[in-house]
Design a protein around this motif. Structure first.
Motif, PDB file in Angstrom:
ATOM      1  N   ASP A  83       0.808  -1.221   0.000  1.00  0.00           N
ATOM      2  CA  ASP A  83       0.000   0.000   0.000  1.00  0.00           C
ATOM      3  C   ASP A  83       0.846   1.277   0.000  1.00  0.00           C
ATOM      4  OD1 ASP A  83      -2.392  -1.604   0.261  1.00  0.00           O
ATOM      5  OD2 ASP A  83      -1.772  -1.937   2.342  1.00  0.00           O
ATOM      6  N   ILE A  84       2.150   1.116  -0.111  1.00  0.00           N
ATOM      7  CA  ILE A  84       3.061   2.257  -0.114  1.00  0.00           C
ATOM      8  C   ILE A  84       3.378   2.660  -1.558  1.00  0.00           C
ATOM      9  CG2 ILE A  84       5.389   3.046   0.468  1.00  0.00           C
ATOM     10  CD1 ILE A  84       3.682   2.877   2.898  1.00  0.00           C
ATOM     11  N   LYS A  85       3.368   3.953  -1.817  1.00  0.00           N
ATOM     12  CA  LYS A  85       3.712   4.476  -3.129  1.00  0.00           C
ATOM     13  C   LYS A  85       4.837   5.500  -3.002  1.00  0.00           C
ATOM     14  CE  LYS A  85       0.232   2.169  -4.814  1.00  0.00           C
ATOM     15  NZ  LYS A  85       0.491   0.876  -5.502  1.00  0.00           N
ATOM     16  N   VAL A  86       5.765   5.464  -3.960  1.00  0.00           N
ATOM     17  CA  VAL A  86       6.807   6.494  -4.009  1.00  0.00           C
ATOM     18  C   VAL A  86       6.136   7.862  -4.151  1.00  0.00           C
ATOM     19  CG1 VAL A  86       8.746   7.402  -5.343  1.00  0.00           C
ATOM     20  CG2 VAL A  86       8.548   4.934  -4.958  1.00  0.00           C
ATOM     21  N   GLY A  87       6.618   8.819  -3.373  1.00  0.00           N
ATOM     22  CA  GLY A  87       6.047  10.161  -3.376  1.00  0.00           C
ATOM     23  C   GLY A  87       5.133  10.450  -2.200  1.00  0.00           C
ATOM     24  N   MET A  88       4.746   9.406  -1.454  1.00  0.00           N
ATOM     25  CA  MET A  88       3.947   9.634  -0.248  1.00  0.00           C
ATOM     26  C   MET A  88       4.715  10.520   0.721  1.00  0.00           C
ATOM     27  SD  MET A  88       2.092   6.018   0.705  1.00  0.00           S
ATOM     28  CE  MET A  88       0.588   5.523  -0.126  1.00  0.00           C
ATOM     29  N   LYS A  89       4.023  11.503   1.311  1.00  0.00           N
ATOM     30  CA  LYS A  89       4.645  12.428   2.267  1.00  0.00           C
ATOM     31  C   LYS A  89       3.871  12.425   3.573  1.00  0.00           C
ATOM     32  CE  LYS A  89       6.520  15.600  -1.218  1.00  0.00           C
ATOM     33  NZ  LYS A  89       6.573  17.012  -1.691  1.00  0.00           N
ATOM     34  N   THR A  90       4.562  12.820   4.634  1.00  0.00           N
ATOM     35  CA  THR A  90       3.945  12.896   5.953  1.00  0.00           C
ATOM     36  C   THR A  90       3.865  14.349   6.406  1.00  0.00           C
ATOM     37  OG1 THR A  90       6.027  12.721   7.162  1.00  0.00           O
ATOM     38  CG2 THR A  90       4.959  10.664   6.525  1.00  0.00           C
ATOM     39  N   PRO A  91       2.906  14.679   7.270  1.00  0.00           N
ATOM     40  CA  PRO A  91       2.821  16.039   7.798  1.00  0.00           C
ATOM     41  C   PRO A  91       4.059  16.398   8.615  1.00  0.00           C
ATOM     42  CG  PRO A  91       0.811  14.788   8.251  1.00  0.00           C
ATOM     43  CD  PRO A  91       1.827  13.815   7.772  1.00  0.00           C
ATOM     44  N   ARG A  92       4.364  17.681   8.679  1.00  0.00           N
ATOM     45  CA  ARG A  92       5.507  18.142   9.450  1.00  0.00           C
ATOM     46  C   ARG A  92       5.245  17.956  10.946  1.00  0.00           C
ATOM     47  NH1 ARG A  92       8.513  23.716   7.705  1.00  0.00           N
ATOM     48  NH2 ARG A  92       8.175  22.697   5.688  1.00  0.00           N
ATOM     49  N   GLN A  93       6.269  17.484  11.673  1.00  0.00           N
ATOM     50  CA  GLN A  93       6.166  17.233  13.109  1.00  0.00           C
ATOM     51  C   GLN A  93       7.252  18.000  13.860  1.00  0.00           C
ATOM     52  OE1 GLN A  93       6.959  13.051  12.899  1.00  0.00           O
ATOM     53  NE2 GLN A  93       4.813  12.465  13.107  1.00  0.00           N
ATOM     54  N   ALA A  94       6.920  18.459  15.065  1.00  0.00           N
ATOM     55  CA  ALA A  94       7.922  19.074  15.931  1.00  0.00           C
ATOM     56  C   ALA A  94       8.704  17.977  16.652  1.00  0.00           C
ATOM     57  CB  ALA A  94       7.258  19.988  16.947  1.00  0.00           C
ATOM     58  N   ILE A  95      10.021  18.139  16.741  1.00  0.00           N
ATOM     59  CA  ILE A  95      10.877  17.176  17.435  1.00  0.00           C
ATOM     60  C   ILE A  95      11.869  17.930  18.311  1.00  0.00           C
ATOM     61  CG2 ILE A  95      10.687  15.268  15.802  1.00  0.00           C
ATOM     62  CD1 ILE A  95      13.301  16.279  14.494  1.00  0.00           C
ATOM     63  N   LYS A  96      12.262  17.318  19.405  1.00  0.00           N
ATOM     64  CA  LYS A  96      13.228  17.941  20.313  1.00  0.00           C
ATOM     65  C   LYS A  96      13.908  16.850  21.120  1.00  0.00           C
ATOM     66  CE  LYS A  96      11.887  20.294  24.004  1.00  0.00           C
ATOM     67  NZ  LYS A  96      11.448  21.351  24.948  1.00  0.00           N
ATOM     68  N   MET A  97      15.170  17.106  21.507  1.00  0.00           N
ATOM     69  CA  MET A  97      15.926  16.161  22.324  1.00  0.00           C
ATOM     70  C   MET A  97      16.579  16.921  23.478  1.00  0.00           C
ATOM     71  SD  MET A  97      19.178  13.721  21.279  1.00  0.00           S
ATOM     72  CE  MET A  97      18.194  12.594  20.290  1.00  0.00           C
ATOM     73  N   ASP A  98      16.044  16.768  24.662  1.00  0.00           N
ATOM     74  CA  ASP A  98      16.684  17.306  25.857  1.00  0.00           C
ATOM     75  C   ASP A  98      17.675  16.268  26.396  1.00  0.00           C
ATOM     76  OD1 ASP A  98      15.350  19.832  26.060  1.00  0.00           O
ATOM     77  OD2 ASP A  98      13.557  18.750  26.737  1.00  0.00           O
ATOM     78  N   PHE A  99      18.596  16.712  27.245  1.00  0.00           N
ATOM     79  CA  PHE A  99      19.627  15.813  27.747  1.00  0.00           C
ATOM     80  C   PHE A  99      19.045  14.603  28.469  1.00  0.00           C
ATOM     81  CE2 PHE A  99      22.978  18.938  26.987  1.00  0.00           C
ATOM     82  CZ  PHE A  99      24.049  18.104  26.681  1.00  0.00           C
ATOM     83  N   ASP A 100      18.053  14.825  29.300  1.00  0.00           N
ATOM     84  CA  ASP A 100      17.531  13.743  30.125  1.00  0.00           C
ATOM     85  C   ASP A 100      16.192  13.205  29.623  1.00  0.00           C
ATOM     86  OD1 ASP A 100      19.664  13.796  32.009  1.00  0.00           O
ATOM     87  OD2 ASP A 100      18.814  15.637  32.849  1.00  0.00           O
ATOM     88  N   GLN A 101      15.852  13.480  28.392  1.00  0.00           N
ATOM     89  CA  GLN A 101      14.575  13.064  27.817  1.00  0.00           C
ATOM     90  C   GLN A 101      14.650  11.633  27.317  1.00  0.00           C
ATOM     91  OE1 GLN A 101      13.501  15.533  24.505  1.00  0.00           O
ATOM     92  NE2 GLN A 101      11.896  14.157  23.772  1.00  0.00           N
ATOM     93  N   ASN A 102      13.818  10.751  27.858  1.00  0.00           N
ATOM     94  CA  ASN A 102      13.709   9.407  27.303  1.00  0.00           C
ATOM     95  C   ASN A 102      13.060   9.526  25.930  1.00  0.00           C
ATOM     96  OD1 ASN A 102      12.230   6.778  26.683  1.00  0.00           O
ATOM     97  ND2 ASN A 102      13.392   6.158  28.485  1.00  0.00           N
ATOM     98  N   MET A 103      13.685   8.913  24.915  1.00  0.00           N
ATOM     99  CA  MET A 103      13.246   9.133  23.540  1.00  0.00           C
ATOM    100  C   MET A 103      12.175   8.145  23.083  1.00  0.00           C
ATOM    101  SD  MET A 103      14.787  11.905  22.857  1.00  0.00           S
ATOM    102  CE  MET A 103      14.420  12.117  21.113  1.00  0.00           C
ATOM    103  N   GLY A 104      11.509   7.471  24.047  1.00  0.00           N
ATOM    104  CA  GLY A 104      10.305   6.714  23.723  1.00  0.00           C
ATOM    105  C   GLY A 104      10.546   5.243  23.427  1.00  0.00           C
ATOM    106  N   ASP A 105       9.486   4.573  22.903  1.00  0.00           N
ATOM    107  CA  ASP A 105       9.546   3.133  22.667  1.00  0.00           C
ATOM    108  C   ASP A 105      10.613   2.758  21.648  1.00  0.00           C
ATOM    109  OD1 ASP A 105       7.508   2.741  24.454  1.00  0.00           O
ATOM    110  OD2 ASP A 105       5.935   2.518  22.947  1.00  0.00           O
ATOM    111  N   LEU A 106      10.798   3.595  20.634  1.00  0.00           N
ATOM    112  CA  LEU A 106      11.801   3.283  19.622  1.00  0.00           C
ATOM    113  C   LEU A 106      13.214   3.397  20.183  1.00  0.00           C
ATOM    114  CD1 LEU A 106      10.544   4.969  16.301  1.00  0.00           C
ATOM    115  CD2 LEU A 106      10.685   2.532  16.822  1.00  0.00           C
ATOM    116  N   TYR A 107      13.405   4.359  21.089  1.00  0.00           N
ATOM    117  CA  TYR A 107      14.742   4.633  21.644  1.00  0.00           C
ATOM    118  C   TYR A 107      14.604   4.852  23.155  1.00  0.00           C
ATOM    119  CZ  TYR A 107      15.712   5.176  16.735  1.00  0.00           C
ATOM    120  OH  TYR A 107      15.817   4.945  15.387  1.00  0.00           O
ATOM    121  N   PRO A 108      14.543   3.761  23.914  1.00  0.00           N
ATOM    122  CA  PRO A 108      14.245   3.852  25.347  1.00  0.00           C
ATOM    123  C   PRO A 108      15.447   4.269  26.190  1.00  0.00           C
ATOM    124  CG  PRO A 108      14.513   1.573  24.715  1.00  0.00           C
ATOM    125  CD  PRO A 108      14.628   2.371  23.449  1.00  0.00           C
TER     126      PRO A 108
END
Length: 317
Positions: free
Chosen positions: A158-183
């Motif tokens: 179901d994936i097509k070349v050219g598909m785009k995603t909405p812009r998201q805000a991202i930030k990395m603080d020193f002591d911020q756990n980066m979530g399930d992908l990067y615990p």
């Protein structure tokens, strides 16, 4: 203020036509990684089911070993417009030692071949390191032009070349756990990073007046909210990084700073064992200027998708 030329204390030696870093044993920090509510290739049990010896160390972890080499060649420019472009060839497991190598450049050369090996000579990755340029000279730019189209996709049907995603805000603080992908946090990573630098901590140690994010952690930052994209990838299936390029245009990037990222599917490819989706992430600062890009080939393991054969038959007979 310490000059950026002394950002690292890493010992670098000349060997034939190469600059070679020391042997390092990178740490596995993704044992607890989950996505789509299941374990990942970095979990020992999951990896072993797919034929790996154990949980693999994530590819961009190895990018840190190239930072002192890039700095040795290009100095401050490495931190501002540096690019690592790599095809991952074999996995690394905790306890193994690896060594980064880069081609010795001629005067004015801005693109150099890179490689990484294990003690037994096994090739871990190959690619290019570079500064400046328009991105067309990198290893993955060349590789994209040589890809064979994906045929009979199931996971990526179901994936097509050219598909785009909405812009998201991202930030990395020193002591911020980066979530399930990067615990883990940036602070956790800096305790075990293969190439420590004072420039990753305090403003008095580099020309930018503040701590900077190591290149390997830019992968974590850019992927921080990737699971919110909702690209229609079928699953659950276990994936791994097969190719990756991180390119700075207006670097470095800083902890505590808000950036914005949007993604586009730029290619689909495959092999006997995998289906691959190539996604380019474009990262913007508060002034809407592009500060970095990442090209990532996320390869999904066919054998890890329980419905693969049934859906392949339904789709293609």
């Amino acid at each position: 203020m310490i000059k950026v030329e002394s950002a690292f204390t890493t010992e670098i030696v000349e060997k034939d036509n190469l600059l070679v870093g020391p042997w390092r044993s990178p740490k596995q920090m993704l044992q607890a990684q989950t996505y789509d509510s299941h374990a990942s290739i970095h979990d020992d049990a999951t990896a072993q089911k797919l034929g790996f010896r154990g949980g693999t160390i994530e590819g961009p972890t190895h990018f840190s070993q190239f930072a002192p080499l890039g700095e040795r060649i290009w100095g401050r420019a490495w931190f501002e417009t540096g690019c690592l472009s790599a095809h991952y060839r074999n996995p690394v497991f905790e306890g193994e030692e690896v060594q980064a190598q880069i081609e010795k450049p001629k005067p004015g050369q801005t693109v150099c071949e890179i490689g990484m090996i294990k003690r037994d000579g096994t090739e871990i990755l190959r690619g290019t390191a570079s500064i400046d340029g328009d991105g067309s000279e990198t290893a993955l730019s060349r590789r994209l032009g040589e890809l064979k189209p994906l045929t009979d996709p199931v996971i990526l049907a179901d994936i097509k070349v050219g598909m785009k995603t909405p812009r998201q805000a991202i930030k990395m603080d020193f002591d911020q756990n980066m979530g399930d992908l990067y615990p883990f946090s940036l602070a956790d990573k800096l305790k075990v990073i293969t190439e420590p630098s004072d420039g990753y901590y305090a403003q008095e140690y580099n020309p930018w007046g503040r701590a900077i994010i190591p290149m390997e952690m830019l992968s974590v930052l850019f992927q921080y909210r990737a699971r919110e994209d909702r690209l229609p990838v079928r699953g659950p299936a276990v994936g791994l990084f097969a190719d990756q390029e991180i390119r700075l245009l207006r670097g470095p990037l800083f902890p505590g700073e808000t950036y914005w990222v949007e993604r586009e599917v730029v290619a689909l490819s495959g092999s006997k064992r995998t289906e691959s989706m190539w996604v380019r992430s474009t990262v913007f600062d508060a002034d809407d200027a592009v500060v970095a890009t990442m090209l990532l080939n996320g390869a999904s393991m066919k054998d890890s998708y329980a419905n693969y054969e049934r859906e392949h038959k339904a789709l293609y007979g």
